[in-house]
Design an enzyme around this catalytic site. Structure first.
Site, PDB file in Angstrom:
ATOM      1  CG  HIS A   1      40.416  39.424   0.867  1.00 39.65           C
ATOM      2  ND1 HIS A   1      40.028  38.783  -0.278  1.00 39.65           N
ATOM      3  CD2 HIS A   1      40.420  38.479   1.852  1.00 39.65           C
ATOM      4  CE1 HIS A   1      39.798  37.493   0.003  1.00 39.65           C
ATOM      5  NE2 HIS A   1      40.043  37.286   1.282  1.00 39.65           N
TER       6      HIS A   1
ATOM      7  CD  GLU B   1      40.490  33.370   0.200  1.00 40.62           C
ATOM      8  OE1 GLU B   1      39.816  34.405   0.348  1.00 40.62           O
ATOM      9  OE2 GLU B   1      41.025  32.778   1.147  1.00 40.62           O
TER      10      GLU B   1
ATOM     11  CG  HIS C   1      43.672  35.911   4.169  1.00 36.99           C
ATOM     12  ND1 HIS C   1      43.858  34.797   3.385  1.00 36.99           N
ATOM     13  CD2 HIS C   1      42.365  36.246   4.046  1.00 36.99           C
ATOM     14  CE1 HIS C   1      42.705  34.480   2.812  1.00 36.99           C
ATOM     15  NE2 HIS C   1      41.775  35.345   3.205  1.00 36.99           N
ATOM     16  CD  GLU C   2      40.470  38.709   6.038  1.00 40.29           C
ATOM     17  OE1 GLU C   2      39.892  39.236   5.067  1.00 40.29           O
ATOM     18  OE2 GLU C   2      40.309  37.516   6.358  1.00 40.29           O
TER      19      GLU C   2
HETATM   20 ZN    ZN Z   1      39.898  35.477   2.269  1.00 38.50          ZN
END
Ligand code: ZN
Length: 498
Positions: free
Chosen positions: A265, A291, A261-262
């Site tokens: 980003h 996001e 997830h990160e």
């Molecule tokens: Zn996030």
């Protein structure tokens, strides 16, 4: 004209540099700073916030914006002028003292929240929350709104978005989602999620998480991965992107999907054009778009069958004690098990948006002054029952679980759900543009998708607003349909549903 623009853009870059120092100090507070560093850190952050505010609202910048008059045929210049104007118009309405005060109060509130969460003691956090809520309401009223104070706070994270529109999108989403959750709950075919709560040693998790982040294109020469209580990505420049994750040894998903997830980003941040560093053209459009990238890499790619077709053999060698007797199908089912649960960051893709709807509805009540801080735990628990069918046994797994309110970031949560919707819509478009995308992912080729995202999204910085970008990339305005289609197509086979 040129020299006015050059003077102007140098002022903009100065603000960007100061903000990147702020985010570096924030990162340090969450990862490395010793506890006794807190008071000095609060002063440092408060001074920096005041400095940024002074630059953002300086008469020189105001004059330059006036001279440039919002006009330029060059899209880069036009973007930098438009976005700086938007932030200038907002910032001049808020006094520097208030900005500095919020920075200081939230540095202390974050620290109080971490302790309150650990002890599950809402009473210890409540005064901080109350103070921040009042300060942010003051900001919202100064910034101005058309009767809905929430809009003024939301626009800090999702420029142009309106609470009422989001409420309508969530209303469209809630019915089909709840219905699907009920179908899943009643399904006779069920994956066994117990596999992922076996033992996964921290060191092996960290090594594997780094392998996955590297594979999707996160460059560790231009970034780091550390541990923190609340995982985040802090992008100071495209060449210095800081990711954090959280390791739980008896829960596979937390660090592994948290890192993906990160890193999602992170590849967005690393994908900005270096020549636009510290300017709007080299920055993210909105948190919702940000996001969309983290959720796409975490879920649409990282929890796909193809992804694990490629990585599962390596995963088994990485965690032989826990996975050598587990088939790929059983593993795929386990990481995609749908189960209403308390913790948002650990929620599955189907129920995740229900966690956001809960927070959005509570925040709107708080911001409108209809829900007092002391009543938040009870209201949280009531809504958890209503949306997820569960009652938290304590506030750590209820209203204390998220860091956001301790940072004064009210109006942030809906961007998570928007991100899920944008992600599904972008991914559907990418699949059309790259017909063999799923096969490529199954072969470990993530570069084709990354290149497509860089070309269509990352390199544009803030050239488009979120609403415009969705139309430019996908040819249609934001819709809940791609997301609903995606979850149905993916999870129906997992649960033997038609
Ligand atoms: Zn996030």
């Amino acid at each position: 004209m040129s020299s006015t623009y050059e003077t102007f853009i140098e002022m903009v870059r100065q603000i960007g540099r100061l903000e990147s120092v702020e985010s570096l100090l924030d990162w340090d507070q969450e990862t490395k700073m010793p506890p006794n560093g807190l008071n000095a850190r609060a002063e440092q952050l408060s001074t920096l916030a005041r400095l940024v505010h002074e630059h953002r609202t300086s008469p020189e910048l105001g004059e330059a914006l006036q001279d440039l008059n919002g006009q330029s045929d060059d899209p880069v210049r036009a973007t930098n002028i438009r976005e700086t104007r938007r932030l200038y118009d907002r910032a001049v309405k808020v006094p520097a003292d208030l900005v500095a005060k919020i920075a200081s109060v939230s540095a202390h509130a974050k620290s109080a929240w971490a302790v309150a969460r650990k002890d599950s003691n809402f009473a210890a956090f409540a005064p901080h929350l109350d103070e921040l809520l009042k300060l942010k309401c003051e900001v919202a009223d100064l910034v101005g709104h058309n009767g809905d104070r929430y809009d003024a706070l939301l626009s800090e994270f999702e420029p142009g978005a309106k609470a009422e529109e989001i409420a309508n999108v969530f209303a469209e989403l809630r019915g089909p989602l709840s219905e699907f959750v009920s179908q899943i709950a009643a399904a006779s075919t069920r994956p066994d999620p117990a596999i992922i709560t076996r033992h996964f040693p921290w060191a092996a998790q960290e090594q594997f998480a780094r392998t996955l982040a590297t594979a999707i294109g996160f460059d560790f020469q231009s970034g780091r991965l550390d541990a923190s209580v609340h995982p985040f990505c802090s992008g100071t420049t495209p060449n210095d992107v800081r990711l954090t994750t959280r390791y739980i040894e008896n829960f596979f998903n937390c660090a592994i999907f948290g890192t993906l997830h990160e890193a999602g980003h992170g590849v967005y941040e690393q994908g900005f054009d270096e020549k636009h560093m510290f300017t709007p053209m080299g920055s993210a459009i909105s948190l919702g778009i940000h996001e969309s990238q983290s959720r796409m890499w975490e879920n649409l790619v990282g929890r796909s069958r193809g992804f694990w077709k490629h990585f599962y053999p390596l995963c088994q060698t990485q965690f032989p004690d826990s996975l050598s007797d587990v088939s790929m199908d059983a593993f795929y089912g386990a990481i995609n098990a749908v189960q209403p649960s308390f913790i948002r960051v650990e929620a599955d893709e189907v129920t995740y948006n229900l966690h956001i709807i809960l927070r959005f509805e509570l925040e709107r009540e708080m911001i409108a002054g209809r829900l007092a801080v002391n009543d938040v735990p009870e209201a949280w628990n009531t809504k958890t029952k209503e949306l997820l069918g569960l009652t938290p046994s304590n506030d750590a797994e209820g209203c204390l679980q998220d860091i956001h309110w301790s940072m004064g970031t009210f109006g942030y949560f809906p961007t998570y759900a928007l991100g899920n919707l944008y992600a599904a819509q972008f991914f559907a478009t990418a699949r059309n543009a790259i017909p063999d995308l799923d096969d490529r992912i199954a072969r470990g080729d993530f570069k084709t998708l990354l290149d497509w995202l860089r070309e269509n999204i990352y390199r544009h910085g803030q050239r488009y607003t979120a609403t415009e970008l969705v139309e430019v990339v996908t040819g249609s305005p934001l819709s809940v349909t791609p997301f609903i289609q995606y979850v149905r197509a993916k999870f129906s086979p997992v649960y033997g549903l038609e």
